[in-house]
Design an enzyme around this catalytic site. Structure first.
Site, PDB file in Angstrom:
ATOM      1  N   ASP A  30       0.854  -1.185   0.000  1.00  0.00           N
ATOM      2  CA  ASP A  30       0.000   0.000   0.000  1.00  0.00           C
ATOM      3  C   ASP A  30       0.890   1.235   0.000  1.00  0.00           C
ATOM      4  OD1 ASP A  30      -2.241   1.621   0.114  1.00  0.00           O
ATOM      5  OD2 ASP A  30      -2.640   1.265   2.248  1.00  0.00           O
ATOM      6  N   HIS A  31       0.336   2.338  -0.467  1.00  0.00           N
ATOM      7  CA  HIS A  31       1.040   3.611  -0.454  1.00  0.00           C
ATOM      8  C   HIS A  31       0.822   4.302   0.884  1.00  0.00           C
ATOM      9  CE1 HIS A  31       1.066   3.877  -5.123  1.00  0.00           C
ATOM     10  NE2 HIS A  31       2.212   3.437  -4.667  1.00  0.00           N
ATOM     11  N   TYR A  88      -4.839   5.006   0.120  1.00  0.00           N
ATOM     12  CA  TYR A  88      -5.945   4.210  -0.443  1.00  0.00           C
ATOM     13  C   TYR A  88      -5.576   3.397  -1.683  1.00  0.00           C
ATOM     14  CZ  TYR A  88      -7.706   8.348   2.025  1.00  0.00           C
ATOM     15  OH  TYR A  88      -7.871   9.392   2.906  1.00  0.00           O
ATOM     16  N   HIS A  89      -4.404   2.774  -1.694  1.00  0.00           N
ATOM     17  CA  HIS A  89      -4.006   1.987  -2.860  1.00  0.00           C
ATOM     18  C   HIS A  89      -3.537   0.586  -2.479  1.00  0.00           C
ATOM     19  CE1 HIS A  89      -2.934   6.205  -4.633  1.00  0.00           C
ATOM     20  NE2 HIS A  89      -4.229   5.936  -4.740  1.00  0.00           N
ATOM     21  N   PRO A  90      -4.319  -0.188  -1.708  1.00  0.00           N
ATOM     22  CA  PRO A  90      -3.876  -1.536  -1.346  1.00  0.00           C
ATOM     23  C   PRO A  90      -3.973  -2.501  -2.533  1.00  0.00           C
ATOM     24  CG  PRO A  90      -6.112  -1.179  -0.565  1.00  0.00           C
ATOM     25  CD  PRO A  90      -5.642   0.141  -1.136  1.00  0.00           C
TER      26      PRO A  90
END
Length: 535
Positions: free
Chosen positions: A298-299, A472-474
């Site tokens: 994730d980011h 919000y980038h899993p």
């Protein structure tokens, strides 16, 4: 009920896939979605994301939490995910970013045949209707409207100028030949007269226009509880709706599109996953697949906030309330103005070292003070700048708390477990502070939130561990590949199981250098072709 294809999850992957598969009138498609229709006013109005993202209350949002994170001083992180047709494309900032071409070439190098950038580019182009028209890198007549922003604020232009003053070149297309630079984001937003300024989520682009197809059945409010198997073949899905349990059968395939958290959770609940995890929860083993839920990436993101005396942005105060009322009237009239904003109007892709061959940091500049995902509010006006590490070394996992299909998944991103991520984040924060102190932002700058007077690396790092969280980038928890920990093969078929695929961000073997909505739609476009070819 029996269908050829049963798709679980109506987010960016599921909505795209359902629309593409149902183009063939000879096949039947059923899409199950736990949330609602994706037509709410809060979804259509871009600025209304501020009502959904915080998860208080849970509006179109699963609003998950992580386990306590050692790298974040024991804090639990917040993980908003879209719970509606359109999924997270219904509650995101609408930014259209693909990542760097080398991200996809790396997938191919890992053994994901057919997934190099040149091979996935046609699917990006097929999905896209870019306002600038078609060219070698962009599509002009796809379902997804990719548009210039309606009315970016002056402070967003000033941020790009501040980057230029900090030796960051201008870039008017982050999806063009070069990713590095600063500029305004293109957004997934309608630009036709009837819907100008509305959010163009994946479901609005792909599925809403074809809901009347006789071979397409969409069931909302349907929480999938288990995949059904006959030996090692997926045969259908059980789901709960309005307190009652139902089962539907799939003649050809069951396709999971629940995302990086829900897809591995449903696999494990159904007996497919690491044998020890299933045994811990007394779930009968159907197939031991140790990679399910592993490889979570994730980011991680850190936000720097500044107060401003300029009220021409979102804020709490009399002038701010007047601006919002005026903005609503303007948006209702022609789709422009403050309410059409994605909040993250401008941004940048930076190299932490000039010798790098691609950016390793991404910035999102926000026309509001953003604190704890909008869950902490502050009076007055201001702006924020996010910085995230694009390709983290840290790896986490998704597991189960128990065997109850209505329980949330156990999410452990393992943030900052690798010290290289911490070192790069520290470097990124220092780079952002220099940009935010550039002359171009002087007229907007008042005082820095939280970090005023903080200069030492140790103190900055403490702030990072106290306040950093997801942007919000899993991805990665059902990774595609050919190694022993791969969950799906390059055709996105679950290894060791027949009639079962995964088509969402969980199949990414490594995180792309950018936002993940556009890549997830691309994955579904490509999957549709692979599924059709398999018949």
């Amino acid at each position: 009920m029996v269908f050829d294809y049963v798709i679980v999850g109506g987010g960016s992957g599921g909505a795209t896939l359902a629309a593409r598969l149902s183009e063939d009138p000879t096949v039947s498609v059923c899409l199950l979605e736990a949330g609602g229709s994706g037509k709410d006013l809060l979804i259509r109005v871009p600025a209304a994301v501020v009502a959904m993202l915080p998860g208080r209350p849970k509006i179109n949002n699963w609003a998950f939490e992580t386990t306590p994170q050692a790298g974040l001083n024991g804090r639990k992180g917040f993980q908003p995910r879209g719970k509606t047709l359109g999924g997270s494309s219904a509650i995101n900032a609408m930014l259209y970013i693909r990542g760097h071409r080398s991200d996809y070439d790396h997938w191919a190098e890992l053994g994901c045949e057919g997934w190099s950038f040149d091979e996935v580019l046609p699917y990006f182009k097929r999905s896209e209707s870019n306002e600038r028209g078609p060219d070698a890198l962009h599509g002009g007549d796809g379902p997804l409207q990719v548009s210039e922003q309606q009315t970016p604020r002056p402070v967003s232009h000033a941020f790009v100028d501040a980057c230029a003053e900090s030796q960051v070149r201008r870039n008017d297309d982050f999806n063009g030949p070069e990713q590095e630079g600063a500029g305004h984001f293109q957004v997934t937003q309608f630009r036709n007269k009837a819907r100008n300024g509305e959010r163009c989520s994946a479901v609005a682009a792909y599925l809403h226009p074809v809901m009347d197809r006789k071979n397409l059945t969409v069931i909302t409010g349907a929480h999938a509880t288990a995949i059904k198997f006959a030996r090692k073949r997926a045969t259908g899905v059980s789901y709960r709706r309005k307190g009652a349990d139902h089962t539907i059968a799939a003649r050809r395939e069951v396709i999971l599109c629940g995302g990086a958290f829900n897809s591995p959770q449903l696999l494990m609940l159904s007996g497919v996953g690491p044998a020890d995890e299933l045994a811990r929860h007394k779930i009968p083993l159907v197939h031991d697949l140790p990679g399910v839920g592993r490889n979570l990436q994730d980011h991680l993101d850190f936000i720097l906030n500044w107060k401003s005396k300029d009220p021409d942005m979102f804020g709490l105060g009399v002038r701010g309330a007047i601006n919002i009322v005026k903005g609503i009237l303007q948006w209702r009239k022609n789709g422009t103005g403050l309410i059409a904003t994605p909040y993250a109007e401008s941004g940048a892709f930076l190299k932490s070292d000039p010798s790098l061959d691609r950016p390793d940091l991404q910035l999102h500049f926000i026309i509001a003070v953003v604190d704890d995902h909008g869950r902490k509010l502050h009076m007055g006006y201001g702006y924020s700048c996010h910085v995230c590490v694009l390709r983290p070394y840290s790896r986490g996992e998704v597991g189960l708390y128990d065997a109850n299909p209505l329980s949330p998944p156990r999410i452990d991103p393992n943030y900052l477990a690798d010290e290289r991520d911490a070192a790069l984040m520290l470097k990124g924060v220092k780079m952002v502070r220099r940009i935010l102190e550039a002359p171009a932002l002087a007229k907007y700058r008042d005082k820095e939130f939280y970090m005023a007077g903080v200069t030492s690396d140790a103190d900055i790092m403490q702030h990072i561990r106290n306040r950093a969280d997801t942007i919000y980038h899993p991805v990665g928890t059902c990774k595609m590949g050919i190694d022993d920990m791969a969950v799906v093969d390059p055709q996105l078929r679950v290894r060791g199981i027949n009639g079962l695929r995964v088509v969402d961000a969980s199949v990414m073997p490594t995180l792309v250098g950018g936002n993940t909505n556009a890549p997830t739609i691309m994955i579904a476009e490509k999957a549709a072709d692979m599924i059709k070819a398999a018949v």
